[in-house]
Design an enzyme around this catalytic site. Structure first.
Site, mmCIF file in Angstrom:
data_model
loop_
_atom_site.group_PDB
_atom_site.id
_atom_site.type_symbol
_atom_site.label_atom_id
_atom_site.label_comp_id
_atom_site.label_asym_id
_atom_site.label_seq_id
_atom_site.Cartn_x
_atom_site.Cartn_y
_atom_site.Cartn_z
ATOM 1 N N TYR A 17 0.840 -1.202 0.000
ATOM 2 C CA TYR A 17 0.000 0.000 0.000
ATOM 3 C C TYR A 17 0.872 1.249 0.000
ATOM 4 O O TYR A 17 0.668 2.171 -0.792
ATOM 5 C CB TYR A 17 -0.944 -0.014 1.209
ATOM 6 C CG TYR A 17 -1.838 1.200 1.269
ATOM 7 C CD1 TYR A 17 -2.914 1.332 0.393
ATOM 8 C CD2 TYR A 17 -1.596 2.232 2.177
ATOM 9 C CE1 TYR A 17 -3.727 2.456 0.423
ATOM 10 C CE2 TYR A 17 -2.400 3.358 2.207
ATOM 11 C CZ TYR A 17 -3.458 3.458 1.338
ATOM 12 O OH TYR A 17 -4.260 4.577 1.356
ATOM 13 N N GLU A 39 -11.197 4.581 4.598
ATOM 14 C CA GLU A 39 -10.865 5.572 5.630
ATOM 15 C C GLU A 39 -11.998 5.707 6.647
ATOM 16 O O GLU A 39 -11.747 5.819 7.846
ATOM 17 C CB GLU A 39 -10.522 6.920 5.004
ATOM 18 C CG GLU A 39 -9.230 6.925 4.202
ATOM 19 C CD GLU A 39 -7.972 6.607 4.998
ATOM 20 O OE1 GLU A 39 -8.002 6.653 6.246
ATOM 21 O OE2 GLU A 39 -6.944 6.311 4.368
ATOM 22 N N TRP A 47 -5.047 0.818 10.792
ATOM 23 C CA TRP A 47 -5.032 0.728 9.340
ATOM 24 C C TRP A 47 -4.756 -0.710 8.903
ATOM 25 O O TRP A 47 -5.276 -1.177 7.897
ATOM 26 C CB TRP A 47 -4.001 1.698 8.764
ATOM 27 C CG TRP A 47 -4.029 1.776 7.279
ATOM 28 C CD1 TRP A 47 -2.994 1.518 6.437
ATOM 29 C CD2 TRP A 47 -5.131 2.137 6.425
ATOM 30 N NE1 TRP A 47 -3.387 1.680 5.122
ATOM 31 C CE2 TRP A 47 -4.695 2.068 5.102
ATOM 32 C CE3 TRP A 47 -6.450 2.508 6.674
ATOM 33 C CZ2 TRP A 47 -5.527 2.353 4.021
ATOM 34 C CZ3 TRP A 47 -7.271 2.798 5.591
ATOM 35 C CH2 TRP A 47 -6.808 2.719 4.284
#
Length: 188
Positions: A17, A39, A47
């Site tokens: 990522y 998000e 995350w």
């Protein structure tokens, strides 16, 4: 404090990522919607949790097809709330469905979600946050900041000495044009 540029490389989830997506411009509306969904779902969680559930989110939200998600009704909401593969938070699920409908309306006037974002750029983080709060649901300052950094609308995804910084810059993200302020990532 360790930055994302220090901790992400070589990590099985964060590494890809960080190296290939974070801070790079995004052209496709469904990919932009995916980032917003991810998000929103990170709020209150790590995350890493979201990255590990990313494929399940894609499957559950039909590959983030905006028009399809915008038309979800009670049956789809119930399906999502019962899907143990994703984050089953009613407020987040309702926000995702509502925001898909908002994006469809924005597309009527701007041609695309990206067109709307481009028409709003450049703005400071505070201005973006106020705009998102007026426009979408479940979009506080941290969600807005990370969404805009991850898609190239705000700077700060990578430190300048990070090798990925130059790669992202070469793709001319919107933040590389003059903007009123800068911000910093909190992914780390």
């Amino acid at each position: 404090m360790t930055s994302y540029c220090d901790s992400a490389p070589d990590h099985p989830w964060h590494g890809p990522y960080h190296d290939h997506e974070y801070g790079f411009p995004v052209q496709d509306d469904n990919a932009l919607f995916e980032r917003l969904v991810l998000e929103i779902n990170q709020a209150g969680l790590s995350w890493l949790t979201v990255l590990k559930k990313r494929a399940a989110f894609s499957d559950a939200f039909e590959h983030f097809d905006i028009a399809t998600v915008a038309n979800y009704g009670d049956q789809e909401r119930a399906r999502l709330l019962n899907d143990a593969r994703i984050i089953r938070n009613r407020l987040k699920i309702n926000a995702v469905i509502h925001n898909a409908g908002v994006i469809l309306k924005l597309k009527e006037n701007y041609g695309s979600f990206k067109g709307w974002l481009d028409a709003q750029h450049p703005r400071s983080l505070n201005e973006w946050t106020a705009l998102f709060k007026r426009t979408f649901r479940f979009t506080g300052p941290e969600i807005v900041n990370e969404f805009l950094m991850s898609t190239g609308y705000l700077p700060g995804a990578h430190r300048e000495e990070c090798p990925v910084y130059q790669q992202a810059l070469e793709q001319s993200p919107p933040w590389s044009t003059p903007s009123p302020s800068s911000t910093h990532s909190s992914k780390g």
